[in-house]
Design an enzyme around this catalytic site. Structure first.
Site, PDB file in Angstrom:
ATOM      1  N   GLY A  31      -5.537 -12.744 -16.616  1.00 46.65           N
ATOM      2  CA  GLY A  31      -4.587 -12.833 -15.320  1.00 46.65           C
ATOM      3  C   GLY A  31      -5.401 -13.899 -14.666  1.00 46.65           C
ATOM      4  N   GLY A  36      -8.208 -23.926 -17.302  1.00 48.11           N
ATOM      5  CA  GLY A  36      -8.529 -23.501 -17.967  1.00 48.11           C
ATOM      6  C   GLY A  36      -8.209 -22.668 -18.958  1.00 48.11           C
ATOM      7  N   HIS A  37      -7.066 -21.398 -18.528  1.00 51.39           N
ATOM      8  CA  HIS A  37      -6.688 -20.740 -19.276  1.00 51.39           C
ATOM      9  C   HIS A  37      -5.217 -21.286 -20.289  1.00 51.39           C
ATOM     10  CE1 HIS A  37      -7.732 -17.415 -16.532  1.00 51.39           C
ATOM     11  NE2 HIS A  37      -7.950 -17.313 -17.622  1.00 51.39           N
ATOM     12  N   GLU A 148     -15.579 -21.312 -23.671  1.00 51.30           N
ATOM     13  CA  GLU A 148     -17.349 -21.097 -24.042  1.00 51.30           C
ATOM     14  C   GLU A 148     -17.940 -20.997 -22.853  1.00 51.30           C
ATOM     15  OE1 GLU A 148     -18.219 -24.723 -25.812  1.00 51.30           O
ATOM     16  OE2 GLU A 148     -17.194 -24.024 -27.917  1.00 51.30           O
ATOM     17  N   LYS A 149     -16.788 -20.567 -21.238  1.00 47.35           N
ATOM     18  CA  LYS A 149     -17.516 -20.604 -20.499  1.00 47.35           C
ATOM     19  C   LYS A 149     -18.629 -19.002 -20.073  1.00 47.35           C
ATOM     20  CE  LYS A 149     -15.484 -19.131 -16.391  1.00 47.35           C
ATOM     21  NZ  LYS A 149     -16.392 -17.667 -16.346  1.00 47.35           N
ATOM     22  N   ARG A 188     -12.662 -16.408 -10.820  1.00 52.07           N
ATOM     23  CA  ARG A 188     -13.478 -15.717  -9.136  1.00 52.07           C
ATOM     24  C   ARG A 188     -13.228 -16.758  -8.416  1.00 52.07           C
ATOM     25  NH1 ARG A 188     -15.891 -12.682 -13.112  1.00 52.07           N
ATOM     26  NH2 ARG A 188     -16.591 -10.469 -12.723  1.00 52.07           N
TER      27      ARG A 188
END
Ligand code: PAF
Length: 280
Positions: A31, A36-37, A148-149, A188
């Site tokens: 969540g 990115g998601h 890929e992070k 974050r």
């Protein structure tokens, strides 16, 4: 989009889809969704008939209770984003639904899970393997998408999929999505103070510059220089920087010893732990 909270309902819907020969793309998330998601979801949308996104802050992968407590939870906003992104199913289970009893499985994840995040966050990867294996079993996806992070996480999930026999499932790794100033997108990032948010893009800048300098320096020299430069930025402190083989995750000492080298970093910006990587 249907918001599903139980495993029974998820299985019911997906077994109908499978009987109809439909392909299923799974995007596992915790969540606090960002672009990115959404880039993983867009790709899953293009490549599958049905897209399932799980939103679940998995307690077993947090080795630090404070990190679990402060992890951002934005379910309502997440569901709106998922709906707008054309997702078919948002799977938003409770902890009790996923873990009706404690998961005591210990995975033999091997060397890929022993270094870097594995060394710094004991139990973290076992928790990731627990939740991802459950999600794979619950959805039986055709493809599953990961960013890929968390480069090492993908290697660990591939290993889990191999030992658990998820042979027909394709694990798709997707490029890091970055803010305009280069900071890798992360749930974050919202916890960064304004000063640390300003400092954080230096991580990607320094990593990128190190790629340009790599032909003239040894692995040890590049490693040392990256750590020194990031630590020189006010508010940033490197936890580790390691240049590893992209498949085995083992540290390399010589550029020629690998097909693809990746530099993996974690940096504290205040109390926020940021992670990033770069390919050499
Ligand atoms: O990368 C994440 O967000 C999590 O580790 C994952 C893969 C969703 C498992 O909880």
């Amino acid at each position: 989009m249907e918001i599903i909270r139980t495993v029974d309902r998820l299985s019911q819907i997906l077994s109908v889809a499978k009987e109809q020969g439909k392909t299923i793309g799974l995007v596992p998330t915790m969540g606090a969704l960002h672009d990115g998601h959404l880039s993983l979801i867009e790709r899953a949308r293009r490549e599958n008939d049905i897209v399932v996104v799980s939103v679940f802050v998995n307690p077993t992968q947090f080795n630090n209770p404070d990190d679990l407590r402060t992890y951002p939870r934005t379910e309502e906003a997440d569901c709106i984003k998922l709906d707008n992104a054309g997702v078919d199913i948002a799977f938003v289970p409770s902890v009790e639904e996923i873990y009706p009893e404690p998961d005591t499985r210990v995975f033999d994840l091997g060397p890929v899970a022993e270094v870097m995040e594995g060394a710094m966050r004991p139990g973290h990867f076992n928790g990731v393997a627990q939740i991802v294996s459950k999600l794979f079993r619950m959805t039986r996806p055709t493809r599953a998408y990961f960013g890929e992070k968390d480069f090492q996480q993908i290697a660990v999930i591939r290993r889990m999929a191999c030992i658990e026999g998820f042979d027909s499932l394709e694990i798709v790794s997707c490029p890091i999505k970055r803010e305009a100033d280069g900071l890798a997108m992360s749930s974050r990032n919202v916890r960064l103070s304004p000063e640390n948010r300003k400092a954080a893009p230096a991580i990607h800048r320094i990593l990128s510059e190190s790629v340009n300098n790599a032909s003239a320096a040894s692995v040890a020299e590049v490693t040392e220089s990256v750590i020194k430069q990031i630590n020189a930025v006010d508010g940033l402190e490197v936890e580790y920087y390691q240049i590893v083989d992209a498949d085995t995750m083992q540290p390399i000492t010589d550029w020629d010893a690998t097909r693809q080298a990746v530099g993996c970093v974690t940096v504290y910006a205040g109390d926020v732990r940021l992670i990033d990587n770069i390919k050499y």
